[in-house]
Design a protein around this motif. Structure first.
Motif, mmCIF file in Angstrom:
data_model
loop_
_atom_site.group_PDB
_atom_site.id
_atom_site.type_symbol
_atom_site.label_atom_id
_atom_site.label_comp_id
_atom_site.label_asym_id
_atom_site.label_seq_id
_atom_site.Cartn_x
_atom_site.Cartn_y
_atom_site.Cartn_z
ATOM 1 N N LYS A 258 0.837 -1.207 0.000
ATOM 2 C CA LYS A 258 0.000 0.000 0.000
ATOM 3 C C LYS A 258 0.870 1.254 0.000
ATOM 4 O O LYS A 258 0.567 2.231 -0.698
ATOM 5 N N ASN A 259 1.944 1.221 0.754
ATOM 6 C CA ASN A 259 2.858 2.360 0.795
ATOM 7 C C ASN A 259 3.506 2.576 -0.575
ATOM 8 O O ASN A 259 3.599 3.712 -1.048
ATOM 9 N N GLN A 260 3.934 1.501 -1.220
ATOM 10 C CA GLN A 260 4.544 1.612 -2.544
ATOM 11 C C GLN A 260 3.559 2.169 -3.564
ATOM 12 O O GLN A 260 3.921 3.017 -4.382
ATOM 13 N N VAL A 261 2.320 1.721 -3.514
ATOM 14 C CA VAL A 261 1.294 2.209 -4.439
ATOM 15 C C VAL A 261 1.097 3.711 -4.265
ATOM 16 O O VAL A 261 0.972 4.447 -5.244
ATOM 17 N N SER A 262 1.097 4.167 -3.038
ATOM 18 C CA SER A 262 0.855 5.596 -2.785
ATOM 19 C C SER A 262 1.972 6.479 -3.348
ATOM 20 O O SER A 262 1.758 7.659 -3.598
ATOM 21 N N ASN B 127 -3.017 -4.016 -8.862
ATOM 22 C CA ASN B 127 -3.460 -5.390 -9.134
ATOM 23 C C ASN B 127 -2.775 -6.369 -8.178
ATOM 24 O O ASN B 127 -3.412 -7.279 -7.650
ATOM 25 N N ASP B 128 -1.476 -6.173 -7.966
ATOM 26 C CA ASP B 128 -0.745 -7.041 -7.028
ATOM 27 C C ASP B 128 -1.306 -6.912 -5.621
ATOM 28 O O ASP B 128 -1.441 -7.906 -4.901
ATOM 29 N N LEU B 129 -1.638 -5.687 -5.235
ATOM 30 C CA LEU B 129 -2.220 -5.446 -3.914
ATOM 31 C C LEU B 129 -3.585 -6.125 -3.802
ATOM 32 O O LEU B 129 -3.882 -6.783 -2.794
ATOM 33 N N LYS C 63 -12.171 -3.741 -3.956
ATOM 34 C CA LYS C 63 -11.913 -2.299 -3.926
ATOM 35 C C LYS C 63 -10.710 -1.938 -4.798
ATOM 36 O O LYS C 63 -10.777 -1.035 -5.636
ATOM 37 N N TYR C 64 -9.618 -2.646 -4.618
ATOM 38 C CA TYR C 64 -8.407 -2.315 -5.366
ATOM 39 C C TYR C 64 -8.485 -2.785 -6.819
ATOM 40 O O TYR C 64 -7.959 -2.116 -7.711
ATOM 41 N N ALA C 65 -9.153 -3.891 -7.072
ATOM 42 C CA ALA C 65 -9.313 -4.345 -8.455
ATOM 43 C C ALA C 65 -10.130 -3.337 -9.259
ATOM 44 O O ALA C 65 -9.783 -3.016 -10.401
ATOM 45 N N VAL C 66 -11.186 -2.823 -8.666
ATOM 46 C CA VAL C 66 -12.014 -1.811 -9.343
ATOM 47 C C VAL C 66 -11.195 -0.531 -9.567
ATOM 48 O O VAL C 66 -11.274 0.092 -10.634
ATOM 49 N N ASN D 214 -6.445 -8.190 -16.194
ATOM 50 C CA ASN D 214 -6.043 -8.737 -14.902
ATOM 51 C C ASN D 214 -6.919 -8.184 -13.780
ATOM 52 O O ASN D 214 -7.378 -8.932 -12.911
ATOM 53 N N ALA D 215 -7.183 -6.892 -13.807
ATOM 54 C CA ALA D 215 -8.042 -6.278 -12.783
ATOM 55 C C ALA D 215 -9.463 -6.843 -12.870
ATOM 56 O O ALA D 215 -10.098 -7.111 -11.844
#
Length: 133
Positions: A34-38, A51-53, A68-71, A102-103
């Protein structure tokens, strides 16, 4: 009767000590992701990371967070597919389409135990997207 009261008391203590939101806390791996995504800008690297998250949440049986994250990844991929630098570059289009597929597949995974019909529709949509790349 005393044994029942003792068991009830222990159960109450456990519920107070570990409220439901604490029982499903993010793992250190998920927190790091989550930190990396931000930190990422909105591009294919961020979509891949989201997608990995989402899959990491699926892996720990957190279907709502997976969804939530896929959407979120689906929306980002669709937005990116509308941008001129992606429209004009076939390689970028394909990359975005694969990420979108993938999502979409991840939304199906998130629904597999709650709505199998919709889950199957999502997986079919993912296959349709992949066939267009």
């Amino acid at each position: 009767m005393k044994q029942f009261n003792f068991i009830s008391f222990v159960v109450l203590l456990i519920q107070l000590a570990f409220p439901p939101d604490c029982l499903c806390a993010d793992t250190p791996k998920v927190l790091k992701m989550k930190n990396q995504v931000s930190l990422l800008k909105e591009d294919t690297a961020k979509i891949r990371a989201i997608n990995d998250l989402a899959f990491s949440y699926y892996d720990i049986d957190e279907a709502d967070s997976c969804m939530k994250y896929a959407v979120q990844a689906m929306e980002m991929a669709k937005n990116l597919l509308q941008q001129e630098h992606v429209i004009s570059n076939r390689a970028n289009q394909q990359k975005c389409m694969v990420l979108l597929a993938n999502a979409t597949k991840l939304t199906g995974l998130a629904m597999e135990s709650s709505n199998t019909s919709s889950a199957l529709d999502s997986v079919k949509s993912a296959l349709d997207i992949m066939s267009k790349t």
